[in-house]
Design an enzyme around this catalytic site. Structure first.
Site, PDB file in Angstrom:
ATOM      1  N   LYS A 192     -18.182  94.308  15.940  1.00 16.54           N
ATOM      2  CA  LYS A 192     -18.549  94.490  17.398  1.00 16.54           C
ATOM      3  C   LYS A 192     -18.120  95.780  17.867  1.00 16.54           C
ATOM      4  O   LYS A 192     -16.569  95.715  17.838  1.00 16.54           O
ATOM      5  CB  LYS A 192     -18.053  93.121  18.097  1.00 16.54           C
ATOM      6  CG  LYS A 192     -18.305  93.425  19.496  1.00 16.54           C
ATOM      7  CD  LYS A 192     -17.360  92.347  20.327  1.00 16.54           C
ATOM      8  CE  LYS A 192     -16.264  92.973  20.859  1.00 16.54           C
ATOM      9  NZ  LYS A 192     -16.381  94.228  21.894  1.00 16.54           N
ATOM     10  N   CYS A 300      -4.163 105.870  19.552  1.00 12.94           N
ATOM     11  CA  CYS A 300      -3.266 105.151  19.094  1.00 12.94           C
ATOM     12  C   CYS A 300      -1.740 105.480  18.479  1.00 12.94           C
ATOM     13  O   CYS A 300      -0.748 105.101  18.816  1.00 12.94           O
ATOM     14  CB  CYS A 300      -3.439 103.924  18.095  1.00 12.94           C
ATOM     15  SG  CYS A 300      -4.459 104.595  16.604  1.00 12.94           S
ATOM     16  N   GLU A 397       3.028 102.248  26.120  1.00 14.52           N
ATOM     17  CA  GLU A 397       1.977 103.102  25.655  1.00 14.52           C
ATOM     18  C   GLU A 397       0.996 103.215  26.714  1.00 14.52           C
ATOM     19  O   GLU A 397       0.511 102.508  27.507  1.00 14.52           O
ATOM     20  CB  GLU A 397       0.942 102.355  24.520  1.00 14.52           C
ATOM     21  CG  GLU A 397      -0.201 103.110  24.024  1.00 14.52           C
ATOM     22  CD  GLU A 397      -0.951 102.328  22.873  1.00 14.52           C
ATOM     23  OE1 GLU A 397      -1.434 101.197  23.136  1.00 14.52           O
ATOM     24  OE2 GLU A 397      -1.444 103.056  21.970  1.00 14.52           O
TER      25      GLU A 397
HETATM   26  P1  NAI Z   1      -8.741  95.947  23.918  1.00 17.66           P
HETATM   27  O1  NAI Z   1      -7.785  95.623  22.821  1.00 17.66           O
HETATM   28  O2  NAI Z   1      -9.135  94.929  24.942  1.00 17.66           O
HETATM   29  O3  NAI Z   1     -10.269  96.273  23.152  1.00 17.66           O
HETATM   30  C1  NAI Z   1     -10.460  96.598  21.924  1.00 17.66           C
HETATM   31  C2  NAI Z   1     -11.555  95.794  21.417  1.00 17.66           C
HETATM   32  O4  NAI Z   1     -11.288  94.245  21.409  1.00 17.66           O
HETATM   33  C3  NAI Z   1     -12.827  95.731  22.223  1.00 17.66           C
HETATM   34  O5  NAI Z   1     -14.042  95.692  21.195  1.00 17.66           O
HETATM   35  C4  NAI Z   1     -12.993  94.749  22.911  1.00 17.66           C
HETATM   36  O6  NAI Z   1     -14.098  94.129  23.545  1.00 17.66           O
HETATM   37  C5  NAI Z   1     -11.991  93.419  22.069  1.00 17.66           C
HETATM   38  N1  NAI Z   1     -11.515  92.426  22.465  1.00 17.66           N
HETATM   39  C6  NAI Z   1     -10.896  92.141  23.928  1.00 17.66           C
HETATM   40  N2  NAI Z   1     -10.285  90.945  24.043  1.00 17.66           N
HETATM   41  C7  NAI Z   1     -10.613  90.418  22.587  1.00 17.66           C
HETATM   42  C8  NAI Z   1     -10.365  88.976  22.334  1.00 17.66           C
HETATM   43  N3  NAI Z   1      -9.677  88.277  23.221  1.00 17.66           N
HETATM   44  N4  NAI Z   1     -10.667  88.795  21.335  1.00 17.66           N
HETATM   45  C9  NAI Z   1     -11.326  89.501  20.147  1.00 17.66           C
HETATM   46  N5  NAI Z   1     -11.913  90.751  20.478  1.00 17.66           N
HETATM   47  C10 NAI Z   1     -11.421  91.064  21.856  1.00 17.66           C
HETATM   48  O7  NAI Z   1      -8.552  97.180  24.474  1.00 17.66           O
HETATM   49  P2  NAI Z   1      -8.805  97.938  25.935  1.00 17.66           P
HETATM   50  O8  NAI Z   1      -8.768  96.675  26.962  1.00 17.66           O
HETATM   51  O9  NAI Z   1     -10.358  98.703  25.686  1.00 17.66           O
HETATM   52  O10 NAI Z   1      -7.925  98.739  26.235  1.00 17.66           O
HETATM   53  C11 NAI Z   1      -6.691  98.363  26.988  1.00 17.66           C
HETATM   54  C12 NAI Z   1      -5.459  99.217  26.360  1.00 17.66           C
HETATM   55  O11 NAI Z   1      -5.328  98.997  25.000  1.00 17.66           O
HETATM   56  C13 NAI Z   1      -5.376 100.589  26.332  1.00 17.66           C
HETATM   57  O12 NAI Z   1      -5.106 100.901  27.644  1.00 17.66           O
HETATM   58  C14 NAI Z   1      -4.709 101.166  25.335  1.00 17.66           C
HETATM   59  O13 NAI Z   1      -3.247 101.057  25.739  1.00 17.66           O
HETATM   60  C15 NAI Z   1      -4.893 100.071  24.217  1.00 17.66           C
HETATM   61  N6  NAI Z   1      -5.688 100.518  23.283  1.00 17.66           N
HETATM   62  C16 NAI Z   1      -5.182 100.654  21.944  1.00 17.66           C
HETATM   63  C17 NAI Z   1      -5.949 101.260  21.057  1.00 17.66           C
HETATM   64  C18 NAI Z   1      -5.639 101.538  19.577  1.00 17.66           C
HETATM   65  O14 NAI Z   1      -6.215 102.224  19.164  1.00 17.66           O
HETATM   66  N7  NAI Z   1      -4.526 101.300  19.355  1.00 17.66           N
HETATM   67  C19 NAI Z   1      -7.552 101.087  21.305  1.00 17.66           C
HETATM   68  C20 NAI Z   1      -7.981 100.818  22.614  1.00 17.66           C
HETATM   69  C21 NAI Z   1      -7.073 100.483  23.575  1.00 17.66           C
END
Ligand code: NAI
Ligand code: MG
Length: 786
Positions: A192, A300, A397
């Protein structure tokens, strides 16, 4: 005017990459994309669609299907069906498919790069020169592992159906990091993509069709967090691989707890960028640009905390401000642009709020004199100085182009500040003194360390976190273990399992009178009374009382963890040779009392105690042998560079022992974990704890430093829960009944500690698995060249 003056005053003209090929591709699909399941495109059962936009213009790019739980179910079923064939497909044939993917990505590199830039907002220079080439590299590299799996991972099999959930910051690259190793090892995939950036994954699905990949091997389902949650919760999935926020990682840890699903999490970070006063400052400034303004800081492992030695701090800031003034923010398709668009308004707001917080908390803000484009989602490069170590912008972060600078005086202080975070993804160290740089590299708790460099990635090097940055590695040989399991019949079965309990009680044991003695707990090198003051009876399989042990509680566990933590640094730094000597000495002292232990074992388990003592001695020898032989790797990453992949101890571990073969379990599990430099809190099997308590005397006479191995007897699940919830415990191994599995995995989500679940009886895991569970790989990149 001289020519030089003309050159210096020439304004930049825009140099945009043509969007047309990508727009044509979108148009050919009428701007609407279905789900890719079982090799076919189909409408979502939900009949719902969502929009993906170009964050640089806020314009709509396409409509994408929102997969519901029913669609997830279809995709998982398709993957399961395909697994039967794919897992039996020869490595060489899988290698050919992966090779074809790599070739196809290269052939369509321009389209992929432009599409990625449109959907995500990152500069074309990055998608063209970094994201897409690395994607191809990952498929090539893993084609190689598919080819080699039969010989190099003999005895291992694929897991089955893998659910993969990826973020928006490196959409196609994260797909490659996940899909390539999974397919190479013979798994099938349901992936996904993030809801902000689904398009390149859909183009990748077309490639899977074009190369004739068997239907169902790769399924791409688009949707938001609800779709992700449905995938995580689907009982037909054998493993979840997730990259994203720590918050969602925690939800997933809890949701998969006790399900038996394998899990790897690559989460957030607050990585330090450490500059010593002897560093090449101009290079370090360019390093900062790559560390925090690459991909708008939405990385990240972004070097978001600049730690600079006091004497050069002002000089560094001055150079940095001058460089920031020259950065260009704007149209991501412009080849001369350094910083593109922030992914979405919600992320822009988050950045603005955190910057506001930084100002309120007293840090000094600096931004360039120019303004960013008013249309679209843009944010200027930002520097905070005079940042307090505990302030929000030093700890949270931000995921944007915002750098928080702090100063330090000594290397010790630099290490302390660097580790003053709940995360542990990466670190960058700048010094011309390789002794200093490597010394600091070994002390920073992070999965990747870059020396005089930053944000280097390659398929041959593992990537992943320590602490709340998650667990598991992607890339390198170490990344393959996330996608395989040991084939059961390859386990060496030692002795019988618990079903045989009580059938072979030896006459000699029965004739001995019980010894009336209540064993205490062993904490910090001393035998101590349990806090509760209570004891617990231990019975033989035939119901006879064979002894009593102390009933440990939460307080005892806390004391034991404290002792293990105090001993951790010293034990980690003890030379491998000395660790081995201490383990051999343990074996020697155990063998002196072999008969006594054999008798005790027979009493408690009704099994052949003599054979178990022999096996335990051998296990201690094996652990001692590995102490100075569990080697890392040197990864051949493509730069002029050595990448050292070093297995490091995890830290403080809790080990809940299985019921079978109590002494062997102690020797094998605890012995191996000690050999790797961990300090331990061990909870013996509640059915047969006496061999562990008898072991106190062996420990006391064997030079094991106080606090290195602590033993607390009591109710397994009560003590397990305390260990799993404890924020100063880095890993928990739990051998016990299934009811306890979920308990431990759920509670571990607090600080994202690693867990390893084992059955309460049956053969113990092989040493190679224990060694891997007892360590985490740190990759240290050391570029060279004058
Ligand atoms: P997120 O962690 O919500 O999204 C990442 C993925 O997880 C997306 O594909 C999303 O659809 C999916 N997802 C969301 N809720 C889920 C759940 N309950 N169960 C399974 N999958 C789920 O990140 P988001 O909302 O896009 O960004 C929020 C913050 O997260 C950002 O501001 C940043 O600080 C951090 N982030 C960190 C990343 C990294 O690589 N460490 C990447 C993206 C965001
Ligand atoms: Mg988008």
């Amino acid at each position: 005017m001289t020519l030089t003056e003309i050159m210096e005053t020439l304004p930049y003209g825009p140099a945009p990459e043509a969007a047309q090929p990508a727009m044509d591709w979108l148009k050919a699909h009428k701007g609407k994309f279905q789900l890719f399941i079982a090799g076919k495109w189909r409408n979502p059962a939900s009949k719902e669609w969502f929009t993906t936009i170009n964050p640089a213009t806020a314009q709509k790019l396409a409509e994408v299907a929102q997969a519901s739980a029913a669609d997830v179910d279809e995709a998982v079923k398709a993957a399961r069906k395909a697994f039967a064939g794919w897992s039996q497909t020869k490595g060489h044939v899988r290698a050919r498919y992966l090779y074809a993917m790599a070739r196809q990505i290269q052939k369509h590199a321009r389209l992929f790069a432009v599409l990625e830039t449109l959907d995500n907002g990152k500069p074309i220079r990055e998608t063209r020169d970094i994201d897409i080439p690395l994607v191809a590299r990952h498929f090539y590299y893993h084609a190689g592992w598919a080819q080699l799996m039969e010989s190099e991972l003999a005895g291992y099999a694929p897991l089955g159906v893998v659910g993969q959930i990826i973020p928006w910051n490196f959409p196609l690259l994260m797909l490659a990091w996940k899909v390539a190793p999974a397919l190479a090892m013979g798994n099938t995939v349901v992936l996904k993509p993030a809801e902000f950036t689904p398009l390149t994954a859909l183009l990748f699905a077309e490639i899977c069709q074009n190369i004739g990949l068997p239907p169902g091997v790769v399924n791409i389902i688009t949707g938001d967090g609800k779709t992700g949650a449905a995938l995580v919760e689907h009982p037909g999935v054998d493993k979840i691989a997730f990259t994203g926020s720590t918050e969602v990682g925690r939800i997933i840890r809890k949701a998969t707890a006790g399900s038996g699903k394998k899990l790897s999490l690559e989460l957030g970070g607050k990585s330090p960028f450490v500059v010593f006063e002897d560093a090449d400052l101009d290079s370090a400034v360019e390093g900062v640009v790559d560390a925090i303004w690459f991909n708008q800081g939405q990385v990240c492992c972004a070097g978001s905390r600049l730690l600079v030695q006091e004497g050069i701090a002002e000089k560094m800031y001055t150079k940095l401000r001058a460089r920031m003034e020259k950065l260009r923010v704007g149209d991501p398709l412009d080849k001369a642009v350094d910083i593109g668009a922030i992914i979405a308004p919600v992320q822009l707001q988050k950045i603005q709020q955190l910057v506001q917080k930084g100002v309120e908390e007293g840090a000094k803000l600096w931004q360039p004199s120019w303004a960013v484009p008013a249309e679209g989602c843009f944010y200027p490069p930002t520097l905070f100085t005079e940042v307090a170590p505990a302030s929000t912008i030093a700890q949270e972060e931000i995921f944007g182009p915002v750098l928080a600078a702090l100063t330090f005086r000594t290397p010790e202080e630099a290490v302390r500040l660097a580790n003053n975070t709940r995360y542990g993804l990466a670190a960058s160290i700048w010094s011309e003194d390789i002794n200093l740089a490597l010394d600091v590299a070994t002390q920073i708790k992070a999965g990747t360390i870059w020396i005089n460099s930053t944000n280097l990635f390659d398929a041959a090097s593992g990537f992943g976190g320590y602490r709340e940055s998650g667990f598991g590695r992607e890339g390198g040989k170490e990344g393959l273990w996330e996608y395989v399991k040991k084939i059961e019949q390859h386990r060496t079965a030692q002795g019988q399992t618990s079903s045989a309990r009580g059938l072979t009680a030896r006459a000699s044991a029965e004739s001995l009178p019980p010894i009336d003695r209540t064993a205490k707990l062993f904490i910090g090198g001393k035998q101590v009374r349990p806090d509760s003051g209570y004891s617990k009876a231990v019975y033989a399989p035939d119901g006879r009382l064979v002894g009593e042990v102390g009933l440990g509680n939460r307080k005892d566990i806390r004391n034991a963890v404290e002792a293990a933590r105090s001993a951790q640094e010293g034990w980690r730094k003890t030379a491998a040779h000395s660790k081995a000597q201490i383990l051999y000495f343990l074996a020697e002292n155990l063998s002196q009392r072999a008969e006594e232990f054999a008798r005790r074992l027979s009493e408690q388990t009704g099994q052949d105690g003599g054979a178990e003592v022999e096996a335990a001695l051998e296990a201690l020898f094996t652990a001692a042998a590995w102490a100075d032989k569990y080697e890392g790797l040197v990864h051949p990453t493509p730069l002029r560079n050595v990448t050292l992949a070093i297995p490091e101890p995890i830290g403080v571990m809790g080990i809940l022992c299985p019921d079978d073969q109590p002494l062997l379990a102690l020797a094998r599990l605890a012995g191996t974990a000690l050999a790797m430099g961990n300090t331990l809190v061990v909870v013996p099997s509640p059915l047969a704890p006496l061999s562990a308590t008898d072991f106190y005397q062996v420990l006391e006479t064997s030079d094991v430093p106080a606090g290195t191995l602590n033993i607390v007897t009591g109710e397994r699940d009560e003590l397990a829960l305390t260990l799993a919830e404890h924020d100063d415990v880095d890993a928990v191994w739990y051998a016990g009944p299934q009811a306890g599995w979920a308990l431990v995995e759920k509670a571990s989500a607090g600080n994202m500690k690693r867990t390893w679940i084992l059955p309460s009886s049956g053969p113990l895991p092989d040493t190679d698995e224990i060694l891997r569970q007892a360590t985490q790989v740190k990759n240290i990149w050391v570029p060279y060249g004058a």
